[in-house]
Design a protein around this motif. Structure first.
Motif, PDB file in Angstrom:
ATOM      1  N   VAL A  36      -9.859   7.364  30.795  1.00  0.00           N
ATOM      2  CA  VAL A  36      -9.895   6.405  31.897  1.00  0.00           C
ATOM      3  C   VAL A  36     -11.244   6.357  32.604  1.00  0.00           C
ATOM      4  CG1 VAL A  36      -8.891   5.795  34.125  1.00  0.00           C
ATOM      5  CG2 VAL A  36      -7.406   6.484  32.239  1.00  0.00           C
ATOM      6  N   PRO A  37     -11.848   7.492  32.999  1.00  0.00           N
ATOM      7  CA  PRO A  37     -13.106   7.410  33.756  1.00  0.00           C
ATOM      8  C   PRO A  37     -14.282   6.844  32.978  1.00  0.00           C
ATOM      9  CG  PRO A  37     -12.058   9.530  34.051  1.00  0.00           C
ATOM     10  CD  PRO A  37     -11.377   8.860  32.907  1.00  0.00           C
ATOM     11  N   THR A  38     -14.226   6.833  31.645  1.00  0.00           N
ATOM     12  CA  THR A  38     -15.311   6.236  30.871  1.00  0.00           C
ATOM     13  C   THR A  38     -15.192   4.729  31.000  1.00  0.00           C
ATOM     14  OG1 THR A  38     -15.172   8.071  29.338  1.00  0.00           O
ATOM     15  CG2 THR A  38     -16.472   6.205  28.648  1.00  0.00           C
ATOM     16  N   THR A  39     -15.555   4.217  32.164  1.00  0.00           N
ATOM     17  CA  THR A  39     -15.396   2.807  32.479  1.00  0.00           C
ATOM     18  C   THR A  39     -16.458   1.976  31.784  1.00  0.00           C
ATOM     19  OG1 THR A  39     -16.838   3.004  34.377  1.00  0.00           O
ATOM     20  CG2 THR A  39     -14.494   3.424  34.746  1.00  0.00           C
ATOM     21  N   SER A  40     -16.286   0.688  31.873  1.00  0.00           N
ATOM     22  CA  SER A  40     -17.288  -0.199  31.289  1.00  0.00           C
ATOM     23  C   SER A  40     -18.657  -0.021  31.939  1.00  0.00           C
ATOM     24  CB  SER A  40     -16.832  -1.645  31.440  1.00  0.00           C
ATOM     25  OG  SER A  40     -16.621  -1.950  32.798  1.00  0.00           O
ATOM     26  N   THR A  41     -18.674   0.372  33.202  1.00  0.00           N
ATOM     27  CA  THR A  41     -19.955   0.631  33.862  1.00  0.00           C
ATOM     28  C   THR A  41     -20.700   1.755  33.157  1.00  0.00           C
ATOM     29  OG1 THR A  41     -18.888   0.045  35.943  1.00  0.00           O
ATOM     30  CG2 THR A  41     -21.016   1.141  36.077  1.00  0.00           C
ATOM     31  N   THR A  42     -19.986   2.839  32.880  1.00  0.00           N
ATOM     32  CA  THR A  42     -20.592   3.985  32.220  1.00  0.00           C
ATOM     33  C   THR A  42     -21.138   3.610  30.856  1.00  0.00           C
ATOM     34  OG1 THR A  42     -18.958   5.378  33.312  1.00  0.00           O
ATOM     35  CG2 THR A  42     -20.170   6.353  31.490  1.00  0.00           C
ATOM     36  N   VAL A  43     -20.319   2.940  30.078  1.00  0.00           N
ATOM     37  CA  VAL A  43     -20.713   2.635  28.707  1.00  0.00           C
ATOM     38  C   VAL A  43     -21.797   1.567  28.658  1.00  0.00           C
ATOM     39  CG1 VAL A  43     -19.857   1.987  26.442  1.00  0.00           C
ATOM     40  CG2 VAL A  43     -18.408   3.275  27.985  1.00  0.00           C
ATOM     41  N   ALA A  44     -21.703   0.616  29.567  1.00  0.00           N
ATOM     42  CA  ALA A  44     -22.749  -0.399  29.610  1.00  0.00           C
ATOM     43  C   ALA A  44     -24.101   0.224  29.927  1.00  0.00           C
ATOM     44  CB  ALA A  44     -22.405  -1.461  30.648  1.00  0.00           C
ATOM     45  N   ALA A  45     -24.089   1.176  30.851  1.00  0.00           N
ATOM     46  CA  ALA A  45     -25.343   1.858  31.183  1.00  0.00           C
ATOM     47  C   ALA A  45     -25.892   2.585  29.977  1.00  0.00           C
ATOM     48  CB  ALA A  45     -25.107   2.833  32.330  1.00  0.00           C
ATOM     49  N   ALA A  46     -25.028   3.219  29.217  1.00  0.00           N
ATOM     50  CA  ALA A  46     -25.476   3.925  28.020  1.00  0.00           C
ATOM     51  C   ALA A  46     -25.933   2.949  26.945  1.00  0.00           C
ATOM     52  CB  ALA A  46     -24.341   4.803  27.491  1.00  0.00           C
ATOM     53  N   ALA A  47     -25.217   1.837  26.835  1.00  0.00           N
ATOM     54  CA  ALA A  47     -25.495   0.899  25.753  1.00  0.00           C
ATOM     55  C   ALA A  47     -26.865   0.253  25.880  1.00  0.00           C
ATOM     56  CB  ALA A  47     -24.409  -0.179  25.720  1.00  0.00           C
ATOM     57  N   ILE A  48     -27.252  -0.091  27.100  1.00  0.00           N
ATOM     58  CA  ILE A  48     -28.521  -0.790  27.255  1.00  0.00           C
ATOM     59  C   ILE A  48     -29.616   0.103  27.806  1.00  0.00           C
ATOM     60  CG2 ILE A  48     -27.328  -2.974  27.617  1.00  0.00           C
ATOM     61  CD1 ILE A  48     -27.849  -2.738  30.554  1.00  0.00           C
ATOM     62  N   GLY A  49     -29.284   1.391  27.983  1.00  0.00           N
ATOM     63  CA  GLY A  49     -30.297   2.343  28.391  1.00  0.00           C
ATOM     64  C   GLY A  49     -30.643   2.303  29.858  1.00  0.00           C
ATOM     65  N   LEU A 138      -1.672   0.034  37.916  1.00  0.00           N
ATOM     66  CA  LEU A 138      -2.351   0.589  36.754  1.00  0.00           C
ATOM     67  C   LEU A 138      -2.283  -0.330  35.544  1.00  0.00           C
ATOM     68  CD1 LEU A 138      -1.429   4.388  36.899  1.00  0.00           C
ATOM     69  CD2 LEU A 138      -3.651   3.325  37.326  1.00  0.00           C
ATOM     70  N   ASP A 139      -1.356  -1.300  35.539  1.00  0.00           N
ATOM     71  CA  ASP A 139      -1.315  -2.223  34.409  1.00  0.00           C
ATOM     72  C   ASP A 139      -2.308  -3.374  34.567  1.00  0.00           C
ATOM     73  OD1 ASP A 139      -0.126  -3.673  36.414  1.00  0.00           O
ATOM     74  OD2 ASP A 139       1.749  -4.046  35.355  1.00  0.00           O
ATOM     75  N   ALA A 140      -3.067  -3.374  35.662  1.00  0.00           N
ATOM     76  CA  ALA A 140      -4.091  -4.408  35.876  1.00  0.00           C
ATOM     77  C   ALA A 140      -5.227  -3.810  36.700  1.00  0.00           C
ATOM     78  CB  ALA A 140      -3.495  -5.628  36.562  1.00  0.00           C
ATOM     79  N   LEU A 141      -5.890  -2.806  36.141  1.00  0.00           N
ATOM     80  CA  LEU A 141      -6.968  -2.109  36.838  1.00  0.00           C
ATOM     81  C   LEU A 141      -8.306  -2.768  36.489  1.00  0.00           C
ATOM     82  CD1 LEU A 141      -7.784   0.342  38.600  1.00  0.00           C
ATOM     83  CD2 LEU A 141      -7.991   1.662  36.489  1.00  0.00           C
ATOM     84  N   PRO A 142      -8.912  -3.528  37.412  1.00  0.00           N
ATOM     85  CA  PRO A 142     -10.166  -4.232  37.090  1.00  0.00           C
ATOM     86  C   PRO A 142     -11.383  -3.327  37.279  1.00  0.00           C
ATOM     87  CG  PRO A 142      -9.475  -4.807  39.309  1.00  0.00           C
ATOM     88  CD  PRO A 142      -8.432  -3.830  38.775  1.00  0.00           C
ATOM     89  N   VAL A 143     -12.318  -3.437  36.387  1.00  0.00           N
ATOM     90  CA  VAL A 143     -13.562  -2.675  36.492  1.00  0.00           C
ATOM     91  C   VAL A 143     -14.724  -3.633  36.261  1.00  0.00           C
ATOM     92  CG1 VAL A 143     -14.938  -0.797  35.569  1.00  0.00           C
ATOM     93  CG2 VAL A 143     -12.451  -0.575  35.674  1.00  0.00           C
ATOM     94  N   GLY A 144     -15.591  -3.746  37.262  1.00  0.00           N
ATOM     95  CA  GLY A 144     -16.749  -4.619  37.146  1.00  0.00           C
ATOM     96  C   GLY A 144     -18.044  -3.837  37.174  1.00  0.00           C
ATOM     97  N   TYR A 145     -19.101  -4.412  36.667  1.00  0.00           N
ATOM     98  CA  TYR A 145     -20.401  -3.744  36.637  1.00  0.00           C
ATOM     99  C   TYR A 145     -21.509  -4.796  36.582  1.00  0.00           C
ATOM    100  CZ  TYR A 145     -19.888  -4.840  31.690  1.00  0.00           C
ATOM    101  OH  TYR A 145     -19.684  -5.496  30.510  1.00  0.00           O
ATOM    102  N   SER A 146     -22.675  -4.429  37.059  1.00  0.00           N
ATOM    103  CA  SER A 146     -23.875  -5.258  36.917  1.00  0.00           C
ATOM    104  C   SER A 146     -25.052  -4.335  36.672  1.00  0.00           C
ATOM    105  CB  SER A 146     -24.114  -6.103  38.169  1.00  0.00           C
ATOM    106  OG  SER A 146     -24.361  -5.289  39.289  1.00  0.00           O
ATOM    107  N   ILE A 147     -25.827  -4.666  35.656  1.00  0.00           N
ATOM    108  CA  ILE A 147     -26.966  -3.835  35.275  1.00  0.00           C
ATOM    109  C   ILE A 147     -28.136  -4.748  34.912  1.00  0.00           C
ATOM    110  CG2 ILE A 147     -27.831  -2.150  33.615  1.00  0.00           C
ATOM    111  CD1 ILE A 147     -24.996  -1.122  33.336  1.00  0.00           C
ATOM    112  N   SER A 148     -29.300  -4.416  35.437  1.00  0.00           N
ATOM    113  CA  SER A 148     -30.516  -5.192  35.154  1.00  0.00           C
ATOM    114  C   SER A 148     -31.464  -4.371  34.293  1.00  0.00           C
ATOM    115  CB  SER A 148     -31.218  -5.587  36.458  1.00  0.00           C
ATOM    116  OG  SER A 148     -30.396  -6.408  37.248  1.00  0.00           O
ATOM    117  N   GLN A 149     -32.177  -5.074  33.404  1.00  0.00           N
ATOM    118  CA  GLN A 149     -33.164  -4.407  32.554  1.00  0.00           C
ATOM    119  C   GLN A 149     -34.182  -5.429  32.065  1.00  0.00           C
ATOM    120  OE1 GLN A 149     -31.404  -2.859  29.005  1.00  0.00           O
ATOM    121  NE2 GLN A 149     -31.156  -4.867  28.082  1.00  0.00           N
ATOM    122  N   PRO A 150     -35.380  -4.989  31.692  1.00  0.00           N
ATOM    123  CA  PRO A 150     -36.366  -5.922  31.133  1.00  0.00           C
ATOM    124  C   PRO A 150     -35.925  -6.417  29.759  1.00  0.00           C
ATOM    125  CG  PRO A 150     -37.406  -3.908  31.938  1.00  0.00           C
ATOM    126  CD  PRO A 150     -35.936  -3.662  31.911  1.00  0.00           C
TER     127      PRO A 150
END
Length: 434
Positions: A36-49, A138-150
């Motif tokens: 559960v804690p490996t949210t899209s924010t976490t993975v997005a940060a890893a994915a784009i560095g 818990l059946d509708a837990l929204p997770v949002g993120y915003s990340i900027s990069q060059p």
């Protein structure tokens, strides 16, 4: 990495928990704490560095809110009482006393002890189906993120990714509890509580919304995949956190109707916290208990729970944050229908001081996108610190058909929707009294 592929990468990595934390390596670990804690924010940060402080703070705060809610709940799961009515009350004109046949409450304790060199052995089962966290389903837990990069093509061009996804989380806990109480003296007994837990966690991630803003062109592109879904599942079984309790009776052993005692608990972090089998923290509780012995016997308990540091509060580093605790209370009454049957009802509450909680908060897209290209905001949650108190209503019955056996059943019903909330919790148990 193109934003279109990013949403797929996020969901796949989130589903397989393939991200490495500082202390819990989810790249190689199959612990439930990674799911559960490996949210899209976490993975997005890893994915784009992205390694900026804002991203890391968001990652850690969301993780802390989810895991500390689970961890604190595991410290407060109620267990059946380990005493029955074996008291002989004083009565005017009756030298032999009057038996007190009320068998007491089910999910809270009473001042009575089991008696010198006597044993109480109990076994119970209860099922938790957690359905909400801090009022968010818990059946509708929204997770949002915003990340900027060059941009990789042009370092002077900044690209900002705004994303959101919805997690459908099912979290079951089957708990089997063994209770052994031994009377050291007439007024002192020792209880050992050993839970065995079976945890099932399923997550389906879907409704991937991804929008890419290019600063040089000043335009948004829609890279969403609303029809994509990624299911994940995991389970774990094992011994939970073992508790040792000492109770000392202060009033009532001489046969008076009012009775008072104090008890102290020590909870050992014996359960695997990274699989949600335990809290990962030492626990200490000091309580006072009261009852008035009558056919309808009111009883009350008030105490305070202290917890040590737990890995669940922040899986990104070694345990350095305290698992929340606070005041605990219970109040109710048990009613002797006849000698072999007692009905019991209670209100139970647990306070959690300065706990991490999740609150709904919209993620705003900036600059505002043109109409029809992207929404102005995406659903998400934010982690905050708050103090809250859970409240539950308990109702059940104890049946004592023979001298040595006691059967009991109960339902625990949530009253408010704070913390980690469950559907009504059924309980069934049996006790042996030599």
């Amino acid at each position: 990495m193109k934003a279109r592929n990013l949403a797929i990468f996020i969901s796949l990595v989130c589903g397989s928990t393939a991200y490495s934390f500082a202390q819990v390596n989810c790249l190689v670990s199959n612990k439930l704490v990674c799911e559960v804690p490996t949210t899209s924010t976490t993975v997005a940060a890893a994915a784009i560095g992205a390694q900026n402080a804002q991203s890391n703070a968001t990652i850690q705060s969301l993780s802390a809110a989810v895991n500390s809610s689970i961890g604190t709940q595991l410290t407060q799961l109620p267990v059946p009482s380990a005493s029955v009515g074996t008291v002989s009350l004083q009565a005017s004109g009756n030298p032999f006393g009057v038996p007190f046949d009320n068998m007491g409450p089910i999910l809270t304790d009473r001042p009575d002890t089991v008696g010198k060199h006597r044993l109480f052995v109990g076994f119970s089962y209860q099922h938790f189906n957690f359905n909400a966290i801090n009022g968010i389903n818990l059946d509708a837990l929204p997770v949002g993120y915003s990340i900027s990069q060059p941009s990789q093509a042009d370092p002077t061009d900044t690209q900002t990714i705004f994303g959101s996804e919805v997690g459908d989380v099912t979290f079951y806990l089957d708990q089997y509890v063994g209770v052994l109480t031994y009377g050291l003296t007439r007024t002192t007994d020792v209880t050992v509580v050993v839970p065995a837990n079976n945890v099932t966690l399923n997550v389906t991630t879907s409704n991937f919304q991804t929008y890419l803003y290019d600063s040089k062109s000043g335009q948004y592109s829609n890279e969403s995949q609303p029809n994509k879904s990624i299911p994940t599942s995991g389970s774990a079984s094992g011994i939970g956190d073992v508790t040792v309790r000492v109770k000392q009776m202060l009033m009532g052993q001489e046969g008076r109707r009012p009775a008072v005692s104090v008890d102290g608990d020590i909870r050992f972090p014996s359960g695997d916290a990274l699989n949600y089998l335990g809290s990962g923290a030492w626990g200490f509780n000091l309580s006072g208990l009261f009852e008035y012995r009558w056919k309808v016997s009111p009883h009350a308990k008030i105490g305070y729970q202290w917890n040590s540091d737990s890995q669940l509060v922040n899986i990104f580093q070694a345990p350095n944050a305290q698992l929340p605790g606070g005041v605990q209370y219970a109040a109710g009454a048990d009613y002797r229908v006849f000698r072999q049957l007692t009905l019991a009802a209670d209100v139970l509450g647990s306070q959690f001081v300065n706990s991490k909680v999740l609150q709904p908060e919209a993620l705003t897209l900036a600059p505002a996108p043109p109409t029809g290209i992207a929404p102005t905001s995406l659903p998400s949650v934010v982690a905050q610190t708050n103090t809250y108190t859970t409240a539950n209503f308990s109702v059940g019955a104890k049946y004592h058909p023979t001298r040595h056996f006691l059967f009991y059943g109960n339902v625990l019903i949530p009253i408010n929707n704070v913390g980690l909330r469950s559907d009504p919790v059924p309980l069934a148990g049996i006790a042996f009294i030599p």
